[in-house]
Write an enzyme that holds these catalytic residues in place. Structure first.
Site, PDB file in Angstrom:
ATOM      1  CB  SER A 151      -8.329   1.227   5.566  1.00  0.00           C
ATOM      2  OG  SER A 151      -8.880   2.212   5.742  1.00  0.00           O
TER       3      SER A 151
ATOM      4  CE  LYS B 168      -3.834   2.024   2.559  1.00  0.00           C
ATOM      5  NZ  LYS B 168      -4.880   1.924   3.662  1.00  0.00           N
TER       6      LYS B 168
ATOM      7  CB  SER C 115      -8.020   4.039   2.698  1.00  0.00           C
ATOM      8  OG  SER C 115      -7.198   3.534   3.828  1.00  0.00           O
TER       9      SER C 115
END
Length: 507
Positions: A200, A101, A176
């Protein structure tokens, strides 16, 4: 020439008498001219310490493996940057491709954190989890795009473009960790490392039908990742199977030599990859009644149908009630609003007042962006900034403090229930993936598309209990994936993996 002869620029400029006077007025200190003159003289000595700190070498996290920095991926929004970093020849992750990420630093590879505020920044250090993936034989093939500053439950706010649900391009992928879920679900990588500060990892896992785990708070070191709020920051695995989840968790878990304040010393890490498939016959699953409140009927049905098949594996299902679960998100909200404001807007991604490794270059880059381009933030972050600053100015931190005082009460409620059962289960989310906003969406609709938050998610970020979402099947109403969440005792991530595997294997 000796190093001591090198001319160093002033680290901090001496404030003038006029500047001291202005600050006194701004802070309503009502200093006298004599006091201000005394401060001016005193600061000369104090600022020598700042100069010394400025001139001493800044300790760095190690960079152990050569790499091809790669290129910006412009044809697939799930990628932020493509790279190629080969790890050790052998290990738990040998042969596995991994996406990271873009809130996690990889040396020499640009890092944007989903936000224009950080555009152009390239870290010079590897986050600890990056080194651990490579030490375990994994191959890092890129940075996965994420939503702006990782503060969205939707997948449209990334500055590099929206990320669509692999099952339906009109639908939200969840955020996210939106790029991670897309790449894993489509088979473009074997596994990814996401971050979870309110759901997330588990939101996108639920929306897209993969496995996403938020481990026990502090089990995986956060060192070298962009902080959201130090008491709720988690990193975790995102994979297609529970087996791969266990592999990645085993590779990442463990103490990081006092670099991360979220951790405590860990004596040993169980061999998750060897034990995840152990029989669960005779174990008790607590079906959390409050976890089904407000959940769409077709989602509840899918989860209950999957649970009913666990009895064939010898699992005992027990209905259980935890009334405090209903206000878990209310307890969480001041922590995330005020904590992220203090860490991000005021502390430039790291905040203050904790012992550990501070990524200085990352803080400096965030400070420049936050100062020069705050207007580039999406609607949900503008909303949070205004609310965070309003609370700070008018109520200081008393609600944050009250929330933190209530977290142990919430934690005890779960701990007490987990004395009666081995794990808790519930739907991950109340619904399946919704529509992505379009150019014609209103401000209210765009804001709502970021606010995917649930008691079944945020409560466990606050308390730190391990929580894993996996696919329970597809809804008979929407045809989209439905997530089922398994929650375990603190530091008993193994039981969570074992029950998740039993659910995964159920027909």
């Amino acid at each position: 020439m000796d190093e001591t002869d090198v001319l160093h620029a002033a680290a901090v400029l001496q404030p003038s008498i006029d500047e001291i006077h202005q600050l006194s007025n701004d802070l309503n200190l009502k200093c006298t001219a004599e006091e201000e003159q005394a401060f001016y003289e005193h600061y000369k000595g104090v600022l020598k310490s700042y100069q010394t700190v400025y001139e001493l070498p800044d300790p760095q996290l190690p960079v152990k493996y050569p790499r091809v920095p790669g290129h910006r991926e412009k044809h697939d929004n799930a990628w932020y940057w493509r790279c190629d970093i080969k790890g050790a020849d052998t290990g738990l992750l040998a042969g596995k491709t991994v996406a990271v990420k873009d809130s996690i630093a990889v040396a020499g590879v640009p890092m944007m954190h989903g936000t224009k505020l950080l555009e152009g920044y390239t870290p010079e250090f590897d986050a600890t989890v990056v080194t651990r993936v490579l030490d375990a034989g994994g191959r890092i093939v890129g940075k996965a795009a994420c939503d702006d500053m990782c503060l969205s439950g939707g997948s449209w706010s990334s500055s590099t473009g929206p990320i669509v649900n692999p099952r339906d391009s009109t639908k939200d992928a969840g955020g996210s960790s939106s790029g991670c879920v897309s790449l894993v679900a489509r088979g473009l990588v074997d596994m990814a490392i996401g971050a979870d500060q309110g759901g997330s990892i588990r939101t996108p896992a639920s929306y897209c039908g993969i496995v996403g785990m938020k481990p026990t708070y502090g089990l995986i070191p956060y060192t070298g990742a962009m902080g959201g709020a130090v008491t709720i920051d988690h990193l975790g695995p995102m994979t297609r199977t529970v087996e791969d989840c266990a592999l990645l968790l085993e590779a990442l878990a463990g103490f990081d030599d006092d670099k991360d304040p979220r951790q405590r010393p860990i004596d040993s890490i169980p061999p998750y990859s060897k034990l995840f498939n152990k029989s669960v016959s005779g174990r008790t699953v607590g079906v959390l009644s409050e976890g089904f409140q407000g959940v769409d009927e077709h989602v509840s049905k899918c989860v209950r149908d999957k649970l009913s098949k666990l009895s064939d594996a010898g699992v005992i299902l027990k209905d259980i009630s935890i009334p405090l679960h209903c206000v878990g998100t209310d307890i969480f909200v001041p922590i995330t609003v005020e904590g992220s404001h203090a860490c991000g807007a005021l502390g430039y991604g790291s905040g203050y007042l904790w012992k550990g490794y501070y990524p200085v270059s990352l803080q400096e880059a965030m400070a420049r962006g936050s100062t020069l381009r705050p207007y580039d933030l999406p609607i949900n972050l503008k909303m949070r900034r205004i609310l965070g600053e309003y609370i700070r100015r008018n109520y200081q931190n008393k609600f944050y403090a009250r929330s933190q005082n209530l977290v142990p009460v919430l934690k005890k409620a779960y701990d007490d229930a987990l004395k009666e059962v081995d794990v808790l289960v519930m739907p991950t989310l109340s619904k399946t993936a919704g529509d992505l906003p379009t150019t014609g969406s209103t401000a209210k609709e765009r804001l709502q598309a970021c606010m995917e938050i649930s008691n079944n998610l945020a409560s466990f970020d606050a308390t730190g209990h391990p929580a894993l979402s996996l696919n329970a099947g597809n809804s008979d109403q929407t045809g989209l994936p439905v997530g089922i969440q398994v929650v375990g005792r603190l530091h008993d991530d193994l039981s969570v993996l074992q029950m998740a595997y039993a659910i995964e294997q159920a027909p």
